[in-house]
Design a protein around this motif. Structure first.
Motif, PDB file in Angstrom:
ATOM      1  N   MET A   1      26.209  29.555  55.997  1.00  0.00           N
ATOM      2  CA  MET A   1      25.807  30.743  55.283  1.00  0.00           C
ATOM      3  C   MET A   1      24.404  30.500  54.722  1.00  0.00           C
ATOM      4  O   MET A   1      24.166  29.528  54.013  1.00  0.00           O
ATOM      5  N   SER A   2      23.495  31.407  55.020  1.00  0.00           N
ATOM      6  CA  SER A   2      22.108  31.238  54.586  1.00  0.00           C
ATOM      7  C   SER A   2      21.913  31.786  53.171  1.00  0.00           C
ATOM      8  O   SER A   2      22.778  32.459  52.614  1.00  0.00           O
ATOM      9  N   ASN A   3      20.758  31.470  52.629  1.00  0.00           N
ATOM     10  CA  ASN A   3      20.430  31.960  51.288  1.00  0.00           C
ATOM     11  C   ASN A   3      20.361  33.484  51.245  1.00  0.00           C
ATOM     12  O   ASN A   3      20.728  34.098  50.245  1.00  0.00           O
ATOM     13  N   LEU A   4      19.879  34.069  52.307  1.00  0.00           N
ATOM     14  CA  LEU A   4      19.772  35.529  52.365  1.00  0.00           C
ATOM     15  C   LEU A   4      21.145  36.189  52.318  1.00  0.00           C
ATOM     16  O   LEU A   4      21.335  37.206  51.644  1.00  0.00           O
ATOM     17  N   GLU A   5      22.105  35.609  53.009  1.00  0.00           N
ATOM     18  CA  GLU A   5      23.470  36.151  52.991  1.00  0.00           C
ATOM     19  C   GLU A   5      24.101  36.025  51.607  1.00  0.00           C
ATOM     20  O   GLU A   5      24.777  36.942  51.141  1.00  0.00           O
ATOM     21  N   VAL A   6      23.869  34.909  50.954  1.00  0.00           N
ATOM     22  CA  VAL A   6      24.404  34.716  49.607  1.00  0.00           C
ATOM     23  C   VAL A   6      23.785  35.720  48.639  1.00  0.00           C
ATOM     24  O   VAL A   6      24.482  36.329  47.813  1.00  0.00           O
ATOM     25  N   LEU A   7      22.488  35.919  48.737  1.00  0.00           N
ATOM     26  CA  LEU A   7      21.819  36.896  47.877  1.00  0.00           C
ATOM     27  C   LEU A   7      22.318  38.314  48.145  1.00  0.00           C
ATOM     28  O   LEU A   7      22.460  39.112  47.218  1.00  0.00           O
ATOM     29  N   ASP A   8      22.583  38.621  49.414  1.00  0.00           N
ATOM     30  CA  ASP A   8      23.126  39.934  49.757  1.00  0.00           C
ATOM     31  C   ASP A   8      24.516  40.129  49.154  1.00  0.00           C
ATOM     32  O   ASP A   8      24.823  41.199  48.614  1.00  0.00           O
ATOM     33  N   ILE A   9      25.344  39.087  49.196  1.00  0.00           N
ATOM     34  CA  ILE A   9      26.680  39.169  48.604  1.00  0.00           C
ATOM     35  C   ILE A   9      26.583  39.358  47.093  1.00  0.00           C
ATOM     36  O   ILE A   9      27.300  40.182  46.505  1.00  0.00           O
ATOM     37  N   LEU A  10      25.701  38.613  46.444  1.00  0.00           N
ATOM     38  CA  LEU A  10      25.520  38.762  44.999  1.00  0.00           C
ATOM     39  C   LEU A  10      25.024  40.155  44.636  1.00  0.00           C
ATOM     40  O   LEU A  10      25.475  40.749  43.651  1.00  0.00           O
ATOM     41  N   TYR A  11      24.085  40.669  45.419  1.00  0.00           N
ATOM     42  CA  TYR A  11      23.572  42.012  45.174  1.00  0.00           C
ATOM     43  C   TYR A  11      24.683  43.052  45.294  1.00  0.00           C
ATOM     44  O   TYR A  11      24.804  43.934  44.445  1.00  0.00           O
ATOM     45  N   ARG A  12      25.495  42.928  46.326  1.00  0.00           N
ATOM     46  CA  ARG A  12      26.616  43.868  46.500  1.00  0.00           C
ATOM     47  C   ARG A  12      27.638  43.728  45.382  1.00  0.00           C
ATOM     48  O   ARG A  12      28.205  44.722  44.924  1.00  0.00           O
ATOM     49  N   ALA A  13      27.877  42.504  44.914  1.00  0.00           N
ATOM     50  CA  ALA A  13      28.824  42.289  43.817  1.00  0.00           C
ATOM     51  C   ALA A  13      28.307  42.911  42.521  1.00  0.00           C
ATOM     52  O   ALA A  13      29.074  43.538  41.777  1.00  0.00           O
ATOM     53  N   PHE A  14      27.017  42.751  42.240  1.00  0.00           N
ATOM     54  CA  PHE A  14      26.451  43.364  41.036  1.00  0.00           C
ATOM     55  C   PHE A  14      26.461  44.886  41.123  1.00  0.00           C
ATOM     56  O   PHE A  14      26.723  45.572  40.138  1.00  0.00           O
ATOM     57  N   GLN A  15      26.178  45.414  42.300  1.00  0.00           N
ATOM     58  CA  GLN A  15      26.254  46.862  42.487  1.00  0.00           C
ATOM     59  C   GLN A  15      27.663  47.370  42.258  1.00  0.00           C
ATOM     60  O   GLN A  15      27.862  48.404  41.609  1.00  0.00           O
ATOM     61  N   LEU A  16      28.648  46.654  42.776  1.00  0.00           N
ATOM     62  CA  LEU A  16      30.041  47.045  42.602  1.00  0.00           C
ATOM     63  C   LEU A  16      30.446  46.987  41.137  1.00  0.00           C
ATOM     64  O   LEU A  16      31.101  47.903  40.635  1.00  0.00           O
ATOM     65  N   ALA A  17      30.045  45.938  40.446  1.00  0.00           N
ATOM     66  CA  ALA A  17      30.364  45.820  39.026  1.00  0.00           C
ATOM     67  C   ALA A  17      29.751  46.970  38.231  1.00  0.00           C
ATOM     68  O   ALA A  17      30.402  47.547  37.346  1.00  0.00           O
ATOM     69  N   LEU A  18      28.530  47.321  38.545  1.00  0.00           N
ATOM     70  CA  LEU A  18      27.877  48.440  37.857  1.00  0.00           C
ATOM     71  C   LEU A  18      28.568  49.758  38.170  1.00  0.00           C
ATOM     72  O   LEU A  18      28.802  50.576  37.279  1.00  0.00           O
ATOM     73  N   ARG A  19      28.936  49.950  39.438  1.00  0.00           N
ATOM     74  CA  ARG A  19      29.612  51.187  39.837  1.00  0.00           C
ATOM     75  C   ARG A  19      30.984  51.315  39.190  1.00  0.00           C
ATOM     76  O   ARG A  19      31.422  52.418  38.858  1.00  0.00           O
ATOM     77  N   LEU A  20      31.669  50.199  38.989  1.00  0.00           N
ATOM     78  CA  LEU A  20      32.994  50.248  38.376  1.00  0.00           C
ATOM     79  C   LEU A  20      32.924  50.391  36.863  1.00  0.00           C
ATOM     80  O   LEU A  20      33.795  51.010  36.253  1.00  0.00           O
ATOM     81  N   ALA A  21      31.908  49.829  36.236  1.00  0.00           N
ATOM     82  CA  ALA A  21      31.809  49.866  34.777  1.00  0.00           C
ATOM     83  C   ALA A  21      31.138  51.133  34.255  1.00  0.00           C
ATOM     84  O   ALA A  21      31.391  51.533  33.107  1.00  0.00           O
ATOM     85  N   MET A  22      30.295  51.758  35.043  1.00  0.00           N
ATOM     86  CA  MET A  22      29.507  52.886  34.562  1.00  0.00           C
ATOM     87  C   MET A  22      30.336  54.064  34.039  1.00  0.00           C
ATOM     88  O   MET A  22      29.997  54.607  32.979  1.00  0.00           O
ATOM     89  N   PRO A  23      31.413  54.494  34.685  1.00  0.00           N
ATOM     90  CA  PRO A  23      32.177  55.610  34.115  1.00  0.00           C
ATOM     91  C   PRO A  23      32.737  55.307  32.730  1.00  0.00           C
ATOM     92  O   PRO A  23      32.717  56.166  31.840  1.00  0.00           O
TER      93      PRO A  23
END
Length: 87
Positions: A1-23
């Motif tokens: 797993m490359s650094n780019l893939e890890v960063l993409d996973i982290l970005y998606r996880a942060f987006q998901l956390a924001l989408r779930l917490a925002m309401p």
């Protein structure tokens, strides 16, 4: 797993956390502002007055959006499992 893939996973996880917490955050903020306006208009300075309405509003939001949030979390988990299994 490359650094780019890890960063993409982290970005998606942060987006998901924001989408779930925002309401919940928006609901809590709106109820808090409404209660603050009510307290200012009636000059009731009770600090605990905002707790119960916020709690009830968040519980209602959880009842309304809980199933869709669970589906979103399941899809994210499945995609993470497929990434782990694929590497």
């Amino acid at each position: 797993m490359s650094n780019l893939e890890v960063l993409d996973i982290l970005y998606r996880a942060f987006q998901l956390a924001l989408r779930l917490a925002m309401p919940f955050l928006l609901t809590s903020m709106i109820v808090g502002v409404v209660i603050a306006i009510f307290q200012a208009a009636t000059q009731i300075n009770e600090q605990t007055l905002t707790f119960v309405p916020k709690l009830l509003a968040i519980l209602v939001m959880m009842g309304v959006l809980g199933s869709s949030m669970l589906v979103t979390l399941q899809e994210f988990f499945r995609s993470m499992l497929s990434i782990v299994a694929g590497s």
